[in-house]
Every structure is written in structure tokens, then in C-alpha cells.
Design an enzyme around this catalytic site. Structure first.
Site: not given
Ligand code: DGY
Length: 333
Positions: A251, A280, A298
Site C-alpha cells: 500500500r 492514489e 495499481h
Molecule cells: C489488493 O487487492 O489489495 C491489491 O492491491 C491488488 O492489487
């Protein structure tokens, strides 16, 4: 007549058609999977605003939401009918799941089905950043390739190097397993030891300081928590090798993005690869002007089969709660 005593202790009576909100278009026929219900589907690539989603959920029994939807205390209070929130992602830091749990709302995610595809993107970023693949591709496309050069686009091989995995969960372990094919030596740092991953990959648990100084390549696969937020800042980049390659597929807020941009600009580390960002979809402007960073939008789990499986998993979790009154294995608490 529907009678449903679920694990959170609520009871639903009568042939009421329950309402499920799906916050954004998913590449899976979710309406079909939920055809016993009224589905309020935002069948669009554009996210609903916080207020609009909240309004739609006021009388909803279930919500299928995306990692970009913020589901906080106010949202949960305003949508008192919700029994289950199925997050179309494995990470669920976008949801106040502790408060949801207090209120008897089951929060589910999509583990396992996206492990390999997300790990592949992580491994791809390690290679792309280490071997300057993004930069070399731009160079070629811009017509700058005028002949082979012995000193052109020199990068750093993965083969035989030390990979540091920050967050040895399912995805971290999958990246480590892939690294075995490159004869990499694996170290990791995690809130606790993962003996299964150690046995499978020979990974060695190390303290954070050693993790920073010894890794040639670092991949962040940890979830965002109070403990992992801003774990990588100016200080940590300074401690890494000047040849280090840093990748984040966990993240964004685990990394202070401005500090990473400075470290890349000042060549304190060699390169980075990012699939996630601190705020983001906003990306620190400085990163766009740096050649030594690979930027992805992402796409960790963006594989056709994976995204369909995530849709099925969300639908199954919703049905398990609403129809069978059971706590799904995907419930995060
Ligand atoms: C999630 O599903 O948490 C991830 O970020 C996949 O890209």
C-alpha cells in the site's frame, strides 16, 4: 419465507428482496451471481463519490466495494442496514473494519485468488527497475537506439542477489518462491515469523536494520496498518545500499513518497518500481520526471481470471451472509 439467524445475531424474516450495492464495474457477471437480490450496480468505470455511494447504501443489506472506496464510521452509521461489506481486494485498509465489527457488519476480502498475479507484478517490477526495462523501452520508442553499446543501460541482475521481503504473508511468500528461480538469497522482516515461508524458500528473518542494509532488492508486500504507515522514509532509504532496488506492491502510505522521490533523484538508491501510491490516484510530480522509477497504475491483481475469481468470491461472501446467515472464511475478523 426467509429465516436467517446469522453469526452476528441478527434475524431477517419474510420474503423481502434484499438490496446489494456494487460500487463500480467489475469484469465478472456479478448481477448473475447475485440474481436472488436487487442489485444496484454502478456499471461504470467511474467511481461514485463518497456521498453518492453512501446514499445508495442507506437501505442496502450488502455492499461490494473497491479499494478506492472509503468506508468509515460515518458511512457505517448512515447505512445501518448493512450486514456485509465485501471488498474487491485483499487489502482492506479503506474500511474501518474494527468499527464495522462492533456494529455486527461482516467485512470480507479476496485473499488467495490474487496471490500469484500480484506477486508476478512485484517480481516484474523488481526486474523492470533493476534492469531499467521501462527506461530502455522509452529510449527505444523515442528513436534513441542508434546501435549496441557496451555501457548502455547498465542495470543490476537479480541472479544470486539478496531479496528483502517486507511483509511475509501470502504475496510476500509467493514473490520469495519466484526468487528461488533466480537463485536469490531471501531475507524478510515481518511482525511475526512465517515458518512455512522459511521452510519453503529458505528465507531468513532479520531485524529491520539488517533488512535495510543487507538487501539488494526490497519488495514491500505488507498491509497498511498503524505500524507499517511511513515505515520507509528518508532515513530508511539512506541506510539502503546505493545499488538497492525498491519495489512497493503493498500500500502506498507505507512509503513516504516524497522521500522516495528525493532518494531516487539523489541516487541514494538505484531504482524503484511502484504499483501503489501514497495518495492514489495522485502521484508525486517529481517521480514522473525520473528515469529510475517504474510507475504502474495499481494493477497487481489485474489478470482476467483473477479479477473474475475476485468477483465470484465477493458474491459468494455476500450470499453466505445474507442467505445462509454464516460467517464467510473471507471475513477479516
Ligand atoms: C489488493 O487487492 O489489495 C491489491 O492491491 C491488488 O492489487
Amino acid at each position: 419465507m426467509l429465516l436467517c439467524n446469522n453469526v452476528q445475531g441478527y434475524t431477517l424474516y419474510g420474503a423481502v428482496i434484499m438490496k446489494i450495492v456494487v460500487s463500480k464495474k467489475v469484469p465478472f457477471n456479478i448481477e448473475n451471481a447475485l440474481n436472488d437480490y436487487t442489485v444496484d450496480y454502478n456499471d461504470s468505470e467511474t467511481s461514485l463519490s463518497y456521498d453518492e455511494l453512501k446514499t445508495r447504501c442507506v437501505d442496502a443489506d450488502a455492499l461490494v466495494c473497491m479499494l478506492s472506496d472509503r468506508i468509515d464510521k460515518d458511512f457505517i452509521d448512515a447505512c445501518g442496514n448493512l450486514k456485509v461489506i465485501a471488498n474487491y481486494a485483499v487489502g482492506y485498509n479503506n474500511i474501518d473494519f474494527e468499527y464495522a465489527s462492533e456494529k455486527g457488519v461482516c467485512v470480507c476480502n479476496t485473499p488467495d485468488v490474487l496471490t500469484e498475479s500480484t506477486a508476478e507484478i512485484g517480481f516484474g517490477l523488481l526486474m523492470a527497475a533493476g534492469r531499467r526495462i521501462g527506461e530502455a523501452e522509452r529510449f527505444t520508442r523515442e528513436g534513441k537506439f542508434h546501435g549496441w553499446g557496451a555501457g548502455m543501460m547498465l542495470g543490476h541482475d537479480l541472479y544470486g542477489k539478496t531479496l528483502g521481503v517486507f511483509g511475509m504473508g501470502r504475496i510476500g511468500a509467493a514473490v520469495a518462491r519466484m526468487a528461488l528461480g533466480f537463485n536469490m538469497n531471501i531475507v524478510y522482516h515481518n511482525r511475526s515469523r512465517n515458518l512455512v515461508a522459511e521452510n519453503l524458500t529458505g528465507a531468513k528473518y532479520v531485524e529491520f536494520e539488517e533488512f535495510l542494509t543487507d538487501s539488494d532488492f526490497i519488495v514491500v508486500t505488507a498491509p497498511l496498518t498503524d505500524q507499517t504507515k511511513h515505515r520507509f522514509t528518508k532515513k530508511e532509504f539512506h541506510e539502503m545500499k546505493s545499488t538497492a532496488v525498491f519495489v512497493n506492491i503493498g500500500r502506498g502510505p507505507i512509503v513516504k513518497e516524497a522521500d522516495l522521490a528525493d532518494a531516487l533523484e539523489n541516487k541514494e538508491i538505484f531504482a524503484a518500481g511502484l504499483d501503489v501510491y501514497e495518495d492514489e490516484p495522485i502521484i508525486n510530480e517529481k517521480l514522473f520526471n525520473l528515469e529510475n522509477v517504474v510507475l504502474l497504475p495499481h494493477i497487481g491483481s489485474a489478470d482476467v481470471d483473477t479479477r473474475a475469481a475476485m468477483g465470484q468470491m465477493c458474491a459468494d461472501s455476500v450470499v453466505q451472509v445474507l442467505k445462509h446467515g454464516e460467517k464467510p472464511a473471507t471475513c477479516v475478523f
